[in-house]
Write a protein that holds these residues in place. Sequence first.
Motif, PDB file in Angstrom:
ATOM      1  N   LEU A 276      48.431  30.273  29.529  1.00 49.93           N
ATOM      2  CA  LEU A 276      48.557  29.455  30.733  1.00 49.93           C
ATOM      3  C   LEU A 276      47.181  29.076  31.276  1.00 49.93           C
ATOM      4  N   LEU A 277      46.280  30.036  31.343  1.00 50.92           N
ATOM      5  CA  LEU A 277      44.942  29.753  31.848  1.00 50.92           C
ATOM      6  C   LEU A 277      44.196  28.780  30.937  1.00 50.92           C
ATOM      7  N   ARG A 278      44.348  28.927  29.635  1.00 52.41           N
ATOM      8  CA  ARG A 278      43.658  28.032  28.698  1.00 52.41           C
ATOM      9  C   ARG A 278      44.164  26.609  28.803  1.00 52.41           C
ATOM     10  N   SER A 279      45.420  26.456  29.225  1.00 54.75           N
ATOM     11  CA  SER A 279      45.991  25.107  29.353  1.00 54.75           C
ATOM     12  C   SER A 279      45.671  24.476  30.708  1.00 54.75           C
ATOM     13  N   GLY A 280      44.945  25.203  31.556  1.00 55.77           N
ATOM     14  CA  GLY A 280      44.577  24.671  32.864  1.00 55.77           C
ATOM     15  C   GLY A 280      45.504  25.090  33.980  1.00 55.77           C
ATOM     16  N   GLY A 281      46.459  25.975  33.688  1.00 59.15           N
ATOM     17  CA  GLY A 281      47.379  26.440  34.717  1.00 59.15           C
ATOM     18  C   GLY A 281      46.781  27.531  35.584  1.00 59.15           C
ATOM     19  N   GLU A 282      47.511  27.965  36.589  1.00 63.65           N
ATOM     20  CA  GLU A 282      47.057  29.003  37.510  1.00 63.65           C
ATOM     21  C   GLU A 282      48.015  30.181  37.456  1.00 63.65           C
ATOM     22  N   LEU A 283      47.445  31.392  37.520  1.00 66.94           N
ATOM     23  CA  LEU A 283      48.260  32.596  37.544  1.00 66.94           C
ATOM     24  C   LEU A 283      48.726  32.880  38.973  1.00 66.94           C
ATOM     25  N   ASP A 284      49.973  33.299  39.096  1.00 67.62           N
ATOM     26  CA  ASP A 284      50.467  33.780  40.377  1.00 67.62           C
ATOM     27  C   ASP A 284      49.642  34.990  40.809  1.00 67.62           C
ATOM     28  N   ARG A 285      49.305  35.068  42.089  1.00 66.69           N
ATOM     29  CA  ARG A 285      48.444  36.137  42.586  1.00 66.69           C
ATOM     30  C   ARG A 285      49.021  37.515  42.293  1.00 66.69           C
ATOM     31  N   ARG A 286      50.316  37.680  42.463  1.00 70.63           N
ATOM     32  CA  ARG A 286      50.930  38.978  42.213  1.00 70.63           C
ATOM     33  C   ARG A 286      50.892  39.339  40.740  1.00 70.63           C
ATOM     34  N   LEU A 287      51.094  38.336  39.870  1.00 68.09           N
ATOM     35  CA  LEU A 287      51.016  38.595  38.436  1.00 68.09           C
ATOM     36  C   LEU A 287      49.587  38.972  38.044  1.00 68.09           C
ATOM     37  N   SER A 288      48.619  38.276  38.619  1.00 71.00           N
ATOM     38  CA  SER A 288      47.225  38.578  38.327  1.00 71.00           C
ATOM     39  C   SER A 288      46.891  40.015  38.716  1.00 71.00           C
ATOM     40  N   GLN A 289      47.381  40.454  39.871  1.00 70.76           N
ATOM     41  CA  GLN A 289      47.155  41.833  40.306  1.00 70.76           C
ATOM     42  C   GLN A 289      47.851  42.817  39.374  1.00 70.76           C
ATOM     43  N   GLN A 290      49.061  42.488  38.968  1.00 65.52           N
ATOM     44  CA  GLN A 290      49.803  43.365  38.074  1.00 65.52           C
ATOM     45  C   GLN A 290      49.074  43.540  36.744  1.00 65.52           C
ATOM     46  N   LEU A 291      48.402  42.500  36.309  1.00 59.88           N
ATOM     47  CA  LEU A 291      47.663  42.562  35.048  1.00 59.88           C
ATOM     48  C   LEU A 291      46.291  43.197  35.214  1.00 59.88           C
ATOM     49  N   GLY A 292      45.926  43.581  36.432  1.00 57.49           N
ATOM     50  CA  GLY A 292      44.672  44.269  36.673  1.00 57.49           C
ATOM     51  C   GLY A 292      43.518  43.378  37.064  1.00 57.49           C
ATOM     52  N   PHE A 293      43.815  42.123  37.459  1.00 55.82           N
ATOM     53  CA  PHE A 293      42.768  41.174  37.830  1.00 55.82           C
ATOM     54  C   PHE A 293      42.999  40.630  39.240  1.00 55.82           C
ATOM     55  N   PRO A 294      42.788  41.439  40.274  1.00 60.24           N
ATOM     56  CA  PRO A 294      42.991  40.941  41.647  1.00 60.24           C
ATOM     57  C   PRO A 294      41.827  40.078  42.113  1.00 60.24           C
ATOM     58  N   ASN A 295      42.100  39.173  42.992  1.00 59.83           N
ATOM     59  CA  ASN A 295      41.065  38.406  43.699  1.00 59.83           C
ATOM     60  C   ASN A 295      40.166  37.584  42.782  1.00 59.83           C
ATOM     61  N   ASP A 296      40.728  37.018  41.724  1.00 64.36           N
ATOM     62  CA  ASP A 296      39.990  36.103  40.834  1.00 64.36           C
ATOM     63  C   ASP A 296      38.627  36.684  40.440  1.00 64.36           C
ATOM     64  N   PRO A 297      38.596  37.794  39.697  1.00 62.08           N
ATOM     65  CA  PRO A 297      37.330  38.477  39.411  1.00 62.08           C
ATOM     66  C   PRO A 297      36.491  37.739  38.358  1.00 62.08           C
ATOM     67  N   GLN A 298      35.261  38.182  38.207  1.00 62.33           N
ATOM     68  CA  GLN A 298      34.383  37.633  37.181  1.00 62.33           C
ATOM     69  C   GLN A 298      34.727  38.286  35.831  1.00 62.33           C
ATOM     70  N   VAL A 299      34.903  37.449  34.816  1.00 61.96           N
ATOM     71  CA  VAL A 299      35.324  37.937  33.506  1.00 61.96           C
ATOM     72  C   VAL A 299      34.484  37.272  32.421  1.00 61.96           C
ATOM     73  N   VAL A 300      34.621  37.781  31.194  1.00 60.41           N
ATOM     74  CA  VAL A 300      34.056  37.128  30.018  1.00 60.41           C
ATOM     75  C   VAL A 300      35.147  37.073  28.957  1.00 60.41           C
ATOM     76  N   VAL A 301      34.930  36.223  27.967  1.00 56.12           N
ATOM     77  CA  VAL A 301      35.819  36.171  26.815  1.00 56.12           C
ATOM     78  C   VAL A 301      35.115  36.848  25.644  1.00 56.12           C
ATOM     79  N   VAL A 302      35.813  37.758  25.003  1.00 54.30           N
ATOM     80  CA  VAL A 302      35.342  38.383  23.764  1.00 54.30           C
ATOM     81  C   VAL A 302      36.193  37.820  22.638  1.00 54.30           C
ATOM     82  N   PHE A 303      35.565  37.180  21.678  1.00 54.63           N
ATOM     83  CA  PHE A 303      36.311  36.546  20.583  1.00 54.63           C
ATOM     84  C   PHE A 303      36.027  37.301  19.291  1.00 54.63           C
ATOM     85  N   VAL A 304      37.099  37.699  18.603  1.00 54.56           N
ATOM     86  CA  VAL A 304      36.987  38.401  17.324  1.00 54.56           C
ATOM     87  C   VAL A 304      37.403  37.433  16.224  1.00 54.56           C
ATOM     88  N   ALA A 305      36.447  37.012  15.408  1.00 60.75           N
ATOM     89  CA  ALA A 305      36.728  36.048  14.351  1.00 60.75           C
ATOM     90  C   ALA A 305      37.499  36.713  13.214  1.00 60.75           C
TER      91      ALA A 305
END
Length: 505
Positions: A276-305
């Motif tokens: 959903l995020l890659r397609s430009g959508g937005e996560l529901d705030r409660r879902l984001s918290q449930q997944l361990g990412f409250p308050n739009d935190p700073q993240v990185v992408v780790v890609f395993v080829a």
Amino acid sequence: MTMTVRQLAARTKLGLSIVAGSSGAGRTVSWAHAIELLDPTPWLSGGELVMTTGIALPDDVAGQRDYVYRLADAGVAALAIDTGTTLRDIPQAIIDAADDRDFTVLRVPAQTPFIAVSRTVIDDLAADQLRTVQEVVDGQELLARAAARGGLTVLVETLSNRLAASVCVVDRSGGQIARSGELTDLRRRVVERLDAESGRIGGARVLAEDRWIITINPLPATGDPHGYLAVASPTALDAAGRLLVGHAVSLLSLEMAKPTGILDAESRLRTAALALLRSGGELDRRLSQQLGFPNDPQVVVVFVAAGALSADVVREVIQRPVDTAGDPYLLETLDDGVALVVSSDAADRISAATADAAQRGLSRRVRIGISRPTMLSTVRTVVGQARAAAHARDEVGARPAHIDDIGTLALLLGQPAESRSALITSSGLQSLIDYDAANATTLVTTLHAYLRYGGQWDTSANSLGIHRHTMRNRIRKISEVTGHDVDDAQHRSELWLALQARELE
């Protein structure tokens, strides 16, 4: 903390005074026992405050000395002598013998009954037990919250901090899942014990190594244990510490024994969220918290080829270690690898766990790339960075490549998307992409391998699992479709840059 002899003597209402062996007054009192026997030691277990009126004390110096020595050798905490019934003063021989053994003797004034001393000790023991129970309850709640909030990693860190000890969790084969504390080689010590016991530790073990007391507890499961929890501390754990370790064993076992259905559901949810995020959508705030990412935190992408492997196979191997690491994450399988979204401060830890899992599970090393930090809501803008960094890593198995470490890619990142798209078109790469889409071919992948390995037919063919003649035929077709001679240095450079620009789209 159990009362010491010195603390007992400081209770002014009792009027006790230390008359000998003051250097031993730091001993703790486990009980208070009035006993009028010449040799009470058969009825003592150590740590008691022995109280006597002196009625059974020998009259001679040697007998008095031997009486004190017997008590000291039995581990008695101290001797309290009443000076209001049989004795008015404590015999000098007892004082001298007590000083000789650093064994504390207390003078009990005539107005203080033994029951008052006993009640003081008993009340303090009851209060200490209550403090221990409350400490354990508080610790259990803290561990439960840690497990719910961050899984294994946070649970291990919390237990380590609570016990002021080093803590390590390994799987049943000895692979490290999580660690915290100053003893960095705790895993090695657990593995050595596993090897010594033929690969399976059947029950709790306590080891004394160097300056550490190490306890190893199996994490119960049907059949072989899920793994092992090791705790290393400079001194033996007290009762509260042992109870907390037992609680941690239960929480860890539950965490590692999550039913497959629950794990699958959580995995699908993480994948859907990243898609959903890659397609430009937005996560529901409660879902984001449930997944361990409250308050739009700073993240990185780790890609395993994935390389020559299936991306699904790579995901299957790396997901369990990433899951048990306990850090919040999102994960999605892409055509050429696996994308992980983790908090910025977890990137190195997750990359290391992923590389180790791939080495053990796939018997090979993988390329790993890390993007620049961004907010979770804009993570779609950096997926290409991590992918490009991974593919640009020259050496398989080298440390993960950060996008800023890759010079050409960093320059491309500075260009607007329109410029990168123009490069893809002018180089002929877009024609090749369109050809692959129309004819179900893999010429873009072939070109990438050919350029990566510097035009070496055999090496690039082997990386794709095809014959070198097939490779030659494909390169000939690529030149035809793009309208460029792939062996021309300038065209090679343009095509390589175009491939990198495409990774960033």
